[in-house]
Design a protein around this motif. Structure first.
Motif, PDB file in Angstrom:
ATOM      1  N   GLU A  47       4.987   3.377  -4.211  1.00 50.51           N
ATOM      2  CA  GLU A  47       4.545   2.334  -3.281  1.00 50.51           C
ATOM      3  C   GLU A  47       5.728   1.538  -2.743  1.00 50.51           C
ATOM      4  OE1 GLU A  47       0.132   1.448  -5.275  1.00 50.51           O
ATOM      5  OE2 GLU A  47       1.916   0.372  -5.959  1.00 50.51           O
ATOM      6  N   SER A  55       6.928   1.204   1.201  1.00 48.80           N
ATOM      7  CA  SER A  55       7.153  -0.086   1.857  1.00 48.80           C
ATOM      8  C   SER A  55       8.523  -0.132   2.530  1.00 48.80           C
ATOM      9  CB  SER A  55       7.041  -1.229   0.833  1.00 48.80           C
ATOM     10  OG  SER A  55       5.722  -1.317   0.331  1.00 48.80           O
ATOM     11  N   GLN A  76       7.401  -7.375  -4.383  1.00 47.99           N
ATOM     12  CA  GLN A  76       6.323  -6.389  -4.554  1.00 47.99           C
ATOM     13  C   GLN A  76       6.208  -5.909  -5.991  1.00 47.99           C
ATOM     14  OE1 GLN A  76       6.150  -3.377  -1.492  1.00 47.99           O
ATOM     15  NE2 GLN A  76       5.442  -1.801  -2.926  1.00 47.99           N
ATOM     16  N   ILE A 106       8.696  -7.076   0.152  1.00 45.77           N
ATOM     17  CA  ILE A 106       9.265  -5.961  -0.607  1.00 45.77           C
ATOM     18  C   ILE A 106       9.976  -6.462  -1.857  1.00 45.77           C
ATOM     19  CG2 ILE A 106      11.105  -4.202  -0.559  1.00 45.77           C
ATOM     20  CD1 ILE A 106      10.302  -3.697   2.382  1.00 45.77           C
ATOM     21  N   LEU A 112       8.508  -9.103   5.944  1.00 48.44           N
ATOM     22  CA  LEU A 112       8.393  -7.812   5.266  1.00 48.44           C
ATOM     23  C   LEU A 112       9.432  -7.686   4.154  1.00 48.44           C
ATOM     24  CD1 LEU A 112       7.872  -5.415   8.306  1.00 48.44           C
ATOM     25  CD2 LEU A 112       6.214  -5.875   6.493  1.00 48.44           C
ATOM     26  N   ARG A 143       8.515   2.026   5.688  1.00 51.84           N
ATOM     27  CA  ARG A 143       7.800   1.331   6.770  1.00 51.84           C
ATOM     28  C   ARG A 143       8.689   0.232   7.359  1.00 51.84           C
ATOM     29  NH1 ARG A 143       3.244   1.368   2.984  1.00 51.84           N
ATOM     30  NH2 ARG A 143       1.684   2.928   3.615  1.00 51.84           N
TER      31      ARG A 143
END
Length: 240
Positions: free
Chosen positions: A126, A130, A120, A117, A113, A133
């Motif tokens: 957005e 992220s 990204q 990120i 993750l 989360r």
């Protein structure tokens, strides 16, 4: 003792006159520390930046020793991050969060993750969604996960709108009504495919921040990442 792997640099600190101790998140090995001799040289400065991906080799006489790292740069992100203030802040927050993990305890989901990120593309909103989360999953990986699957009071799985600040369990709209001032709002995008709004992202950071503070920062006598509040202001600002 020796192993090789790919990792993400999450922290570097000075050690002695010319060396550094690097913290690297490595797949299957977690947050691992190692000494890098000559790590303060200009030759290694560009490589030893948090957010860069590296090929790492670790060696030590015994497994429990600090050991030494040799690194080879795989993905240089630092220059691009510096050019984008919001992504730089996101990188700093994610790397600081990864440093909360126990040493040598694999957390490959968080590592994956984090890299997504850092790479990204998309809007500021957005990116904020992220990162929040990521914080939610960080709580889960540390053993303090929230239960957002059903209402703590009625058991229903529908119309979940709030979270108990004590138990971390979701509460439905009807059950929440008498206790609204005491509850944390549950933004829909955290439990569905709904698109996040700026207000939702801000509320989501309030939610994760409450439980990180309760279970992690206060418990360890730590301060939240210094840049976190500024990042939240930037990503939860309504579009013009």
């Amino acid at each position: 003792m020796q192993w090789d792997g790919e990792g993400l640099i999450v922290g570097v600190r000075r050690h002695g006159e010319s060396s550094v101790i690097a913290e690297v998140m490595v797949e299957g090995r977690g947050r691992h520390l190692g000494l890098i001799r000559g790590g303060r040289s200009s030759k290694l400065a560009a490589t030893l930046q948090p957010g860069n991906s590296v090929q790492v080799s670790w060696r030590a006489r015994l497994e429990e020793h600090l050991g030494t790292f040799t690194l080879e740069l795989l993905e240089a992100r630092a220059a691009g991050l510096i050019a984008d203030r919001v992504k730089l802040y996101a990188s700093q927050i994610v790397c600081e969060h990864l440093r909360l993990l126990p040493e040598r305890d694999p957390h490959d989901r968080l590592l994956g993750l984090a890299i997504r990120i850092l790479d990204q593309e998309g809007s500021v909103l957005e990116l904020g969604a992220s990162v929040v989360r990521f914080e939610l999953i960080l709580l889960d990986e540390l053993g303090f996960g929230l239960d957002l699957s059903s209402c703590a009071a009625t058991g229903t799985t529908r119309d979940l709108t709030h979270v108990s600040p004590k138990s971390g369990r979701a509460v439905s709209r009807a059950a929440a009504e008498p206790y609204l001032p005491r509850l944390l709002r549950l933004p829909p995008f955290l439990i569905s495919s709904a698109d996040p709004t700026a207000e939702d992202v801000g509320a989501a950071f309030t939610l994760t921040g409450h439980f990180l503070d309760m279970h992690v920062w206060l418990a360890r006598q730590l301060e939240p990442p210094a840049i976190r509040e500024t990042f939240i202001e930037l990503v939860s600002k309504p579009a013009d």
